[in-house]
Design an enzyme around this catalytic site. Structure first.
Site, PDB file in Angstrom:
ATOM      1  N   GLU A   1      15.612 -16.121 -13.829  1.00 31.17           N
ATOM      2  CA  GLU A   1      16.463 -17.152 -13.199  1.00 31.17           C
ATOM      3  C   GLU A   1      17.375 -17.817 -14.229  1.00 31.17           C
ATOM      4  O   GLU A   1      16.895 -18.398 -15.208  1.00 31.17           O
ATOM      5  CB  GLU A   1      15.563 -18.208 -12.530  1.00 31.17           C
ATOM      6  CG  GLU A   1      16.353 -19.256 -11.766  1.00 31.17           C
ATOM      7  CD  GLU A   1      15.459 -20.241 -11.017  1.00 31.17           C
ATOM      8  OE1 GLU A   1      14.353 -19.858 -10.583  1.00 31.17           O
ATOM      9  OE2 GLU A   1      15.874 -21.403 -10.871  1.00 31.17           O
TER      10      GLU A   1
ATOM     11  N   LYS B   1       7.512 -26.079  -7.855  1.00 31.98           N
ATOM     12  CA  LYS B   1       8.195 -24.814  -8.172  1.00 31.98           C
ATOM     13  C   LYS B   1       8.946 -24.969  -9.495  1.00 31.98           C
ATOM     14  O   LYS B   1       8.949 -24.084 -10.344  1.00 31.98           O
ATOM     15  CB  LYS B   1       9.135 -24.430  -7.032  1.00 31.98           C
ATOM     16  CG  LYS B   1       9.660 -23.011  -7.108  1.00 31.98           C
ATOM     17  CD  LYS B   1      10.864 -22.845  -8.001  1.00 31.98           C
ATOM     18  CE  LYS B   1      11.382 -21.412  -8.000  1.00 31.98           C
ATOM     19  NZ  LYS B   1      12.518 -21.228  -8.907  1.00 31.98           N
TER      20      LYS B   1
ATOM     21  N   ASP C   1      -2.097 -13.640 -16.632  1.00 28.72           N
ATOM     22  CA  ASP C   1      -2.134 -13.385 -15.190  1.00 28.72           C
ATOM     23  C   ASP C   1      -1.511 -14.576 -14.446  1.00 28.72           C
ATOM     24  O   ASP C   1      -2.167 -15.588 -14.207  1.00 28.72           O
ATOM     25  CB  ASP C   1      -3.601 -13.179 -14.785  1.00 28.72           C
ATOM     26  CG  ASP C   1      -3.767 -12.884 -13.306  1.00 28.72           C
ATOM     27  OD1 ASP C   1      -2.820 -13.115 -12.527  1.00 28.72           O
ATOM     28  OD2 ASP C   1      -4.861 -12.438 -12.931  1.00 28.72           O
TER      29      ASP C   1
ATOM     30  N   HIS D   1      23.832 -25.042 -12.833  1.00 31.69           N
ATOM     31  CA  HIS D   1      23.551 -23.670 -12.412  1.00 31.69           C
ATOM     32  C   HIS D   1      24.804 -22.825 -12.380  1.00 31.69           C
ATOM     33  O   HIS D   1      24.763 -21.650 -12.677  1.00 31.69           O
ATOM     34  CB  HIS D   1      22.968 -23.676 -10.992  1.00 31.69           C
ATOM     35  CG  HIS D   1      21.475 -23.744 -10.983  1.00 31.69           C
ATOM     36  ND1 HIS D   1      20.722 -23.043 -10.096  1.00 31.69           N
ATOM     37  CD2 HIS D   1      20.603 -24.403 -11.763  1.00 31.69           C
ATOM     38  CE1 HIS D   1      19.447 -23.295 -10.317  1.00 31.69           C
ATOM     39  NE2 HIS D   1      19.362 -24.120 -11.320  1.00 31.69           N
TER      40      HIS D   1
HETATM   41  C1  MEV Z   1      14.853 -24.309  -9.041  1.00 35.42           C
HETATM   42  O1  MEV Z   1      14.353 -23.117  -9.591  1.00 35.42           O
HETATM   43  C2  MEV Z   1      13.865 -25.442  -9.278  1.00 35.42           C
HETATM   44  C3  MEV Z   1      14.250 -26.798  -8.659  1.00 35.42           C
HETATM   45  O2  MEV Z   1      14.492 -26.640  -7.264  1.00 35.42           O
HETATM   46  C4  MEV Z   1      13.099 -27.748  -8.908  1.00 35.42           C
HETATM   47  C5  MEV Z   1      13.213 -29.098  -8.234  1.00 35.42           C
HETATM   48  O3  MEV Z   1      13.873 -29.210  -7.202  1.00 35.42           O
HETATM   49  O4  MEV Z   1      12.578 -30.033  -8.758  1.00 35.42           O
HETATM   50  C6  MEV Z   1      15.543 -27.319  -9.250  1.00 35.42           C
END
Ligand code: MEV
Length: 434
Positions: A82, A265, A281, A378
Site C-alpha cells: 500500500e 486497520k 504468521d 495518498h
Molecule cells: C488506510 O490504509 C488506513 C486508514 O483508513 C486508517 C484510519 O482511518 O485510521 C487511513
C-alpha cells in the site's frame, strides 16, 4: 557509533545507496543487503514449503526510519504493497521522537494450549481431579518439549473451565506455555496433543480438539508516546487543534465499532508489515488482535489518544505472538535480513517493534484525518504508481506524477498522454550523441 534510524533525505537516494546507508546505520555488512535481490524464496524452496506451487510472489521491502523505542534507535523493516504507509509511519516516528520517542514493554511469550473435553458427566468433580493432578500434567507437557525446556521455556500453569450449560458436558483445559523466542504454534500444539489423553482419563470424558489459542492475551505488548502539541502542527492548523481532532477521532473509535475497525486497520498497516517482513504468521497476529479488540463484548480500538497538558498521549495494547527462530526465518533470505536490521535479540523485542510501528501508523492516520484528510498524502504516491503503470521510469515517474496531480486527473490514460508529451519534448538519444 550507536545504531541510528535518523537518515535525513533517505527517500531521495537511489535504492543501492539506501541499502548502503541502512547497512551502516544498522551495523550490517553492505553485502548482506544482496538478500534484497533474492526476491524472498526461490521457486525450488517454495515448492518444498507449500503445495501446488507455481512460482513466487514478491512485494516491496522497505525501511521505516526515525523509530526510537525506550531511547534506542531501530530501523523497522516493512513489507507492504500500500502506497504511503512507510512514509507515513516514518514521518509519525519523527514526530513522536520530538516527544522522546516511544516507550514500550511486553509480557513473556505465554501461549495457551487448549484441550477440549467432551461427554464429561460430572464437570465439577472432573475439575477437582484435574486441579489435583496439575503438577503431573505440567510435567507431562514439559516432557513433550525438551528443546524449549533447554532454552528456559516450558509449561507454567493451567486453567480449567466448564463451557456452556451443564447439559453441554463440555470443558476446556488451557495450559500456558512460555515459548521464549518462538512464535510457539508447533510447540504448543505438540503439548496439546501430548497431554490430551491423560486429561480425558482424569475428566472421565472424551478428548476433543487439541490446539493453541491465537488469542494470546497473556502475551501482550504496550506502547505509548507523548507528543508535544507543536509537533503535530500542519501548514494550516495549530498543533493544539490537530491534537483535539485526534482525540475526537479516538473517542469516535471508542464509541463506534465501524470506526474502530478502520482505526485498527491503520494500526495493522504498521504491525503486519513488520510481521510479514520478519517471516512471521500475520494471520495469527490479525486473529489475535481483533479477538482482543472485542474482548469486552464490543469491538474497540487497540490504541487510544488523549490530551494531557500540552501533550497528546497515545497508548496501544495488543497481543502479539512473534518468533525470531524457526518457521520462515529458516529459509527466507530477506526475512533473515529484516530481522538482523531490527537488531532484535529476543521475540519480545521484535513484538515491541511491530507494535510501535503500529502506533506510529495510527498516529499518522489520525493526524492526517484530523487535518488535511487522508487523500492529499495518498494522492502523491498514488500518482507515482499510476505513472509507473503508464510506462514511466526513472525521472519521468516524478514528472508524470506531478503533472497528473496538477491536472487533477490521476488516471493511467492521463499519465500515458503526459508521458508521450514528455518523450516528444525530450531530445532523442541520437540527437544527444551528435
Ligand atoms: C488506510 O490504509 C488506513 C486508514 O483508513 C486508517 C484510519 O482511518 O485510521 C487511513
Amino acid at each position: 557509533m550507536a545504531r541510528t534510524s535518523r537518515i535525513p533525505g533517505f527517500f531521495k537516494l537511489p535504492v543501492s545507496e539506501r541499502r548502503r546507508v541502512v547497512a551502516e546505520a544498522t551495523h550490517l555488512a553492505a553485502h548482506e543487503f544482496d538478500a534484497c535481490d533474492a526476491r524472498g524464496l526461490d521457486v525450488a524452496t517454495s515448492d518444498k514449503t507449500v503445495e501446488n506451487v507455481l512460482g513466487v510472489y514478491a512485494l516491496p521491502f522497505a525501511a521505516t526510519l526515525n523509530v526510537q523505542i525506550n531511547g534506542h534507535d531501530v530501523v523497522a523493516p516493512m513489507v507492504i504493497e500500500e502506497p504511503s504507509v512507510v512514509a507515513a509511519a516514518s514521518n509519525a516516528a519523527r514526530i513522536a521522537r520530538i516527544g522522546g520517542g516511544f516507550t514500550a514493554e511486553a509480557d513473556p511469550a505465554i501461549v495457551a494450549a487448549q484441550i477440549q473435553l467432551l461427554d464429561v458427566e460430572d464437570t465439577g468433580s472432573a475439575l477437582e481431579r484435574i486441579r489435583e493432578a496439575s503438577s503431573e500434567i505440567l510435567a507431562l507437557a514439559d516432557a513433550a518439549i525438551p528443546g524449549l525446556i533447554a532454552r528456559g521455556g516450558g509449561a507454567r500453569s493451567l486453567d480449567i473451565r466448564v463451557l456452556g450449560a451443564p447439559s453441554d458436558h463440555m470443558m476446556v483445559v488451557d495450559v500456558f506455555i512460555d515459548c521464549r523466542d518462538a512464535m510457539g504454534a508447533n510447540l504448543v500444539n505438540s503439548v496439546a496433543e501430548a497431554i490430551g489423553d491423560e486429561l480425558a482419563v482424569l475428566a472421565r470424558g472424551r478428548i476433543g480438539f487439541r490446539i493453541l489459542s491465537n488469542l494470546c492475551d497473556r502475551r501482550k505488548v504496550r506502547v505509548s508516546c507523548r507528543v508535544p502539541f507543536e509537533a503535530l502542527a500542519t501548514e494550516e492548523m495549530s498543533g493544539a487543534d490537530v491534537a483535539r481532532g485526534m482525540e475526537d477521532g479516538s473517542r469516535f473509535a471508542e464509541l463506534d465499532a465501524y470506526r474502530a475497525c478502520t482505526h485498527n486497520k491503520g494500526i495493522m498497516n504498521g504491525v503486519d508489515a513488520v510481521v510479514i517482513a520478519t517471516g512471521n504468521d500475520w494471520r495469527a497476529v490479525e486473529a489475535g488482535a481483533h479477538a482482543y479488540a472485542a474482548r469486552n463484548g464490543r469491538y474497540e480500538p487497540l490504541a487510544t489518544w488523549r490530551r494531557e497538558g500540552e501533550h497528546l498521549v497515545g497508548r496501544l495494547e495488543m497481543p502479539l505472538a512473534l518468533g525470531i527462530v524457526g518457521g520462515t526465518l529458516r529459509v527466507h533470505p530477506t526475512a533473515k535480513l529484516a530481522l538482523k536490521m531490527t537488531g532484535a535479540k529476543t521475540a519480545v523485542e521484535l513484538a515491541v517493534l511491530a507494535a510501535t510501528v503500529g502506533l506510529a501508523s495510527n498516529l499518522a492516520a489520525l493526524r492526517a484525518l484530523a487535518s488535511d484528510g487522508i487523500q492529499r498524502g495518498h494522492m502523491g504516491l498514488h500518482a507515482r504508481s499510476v505513472a509507473v503503470a503508464a510506462g514511466a521510469s526513472g525521472d519521468n515517474v516524478e514528472k508524470v506524477a506531478a503533472r497528473i496531480i496538477e491536472l487533477g486527473d490521476i488516471t493511467v490514460d492521463a499519465a500515458r498522454k503526459v508521458l508521450s508529451e514528455l518523450r516528444a519534448s525530450e531530445p532523442s538519444a541520437a540527437a544527444v550523441a551528435e
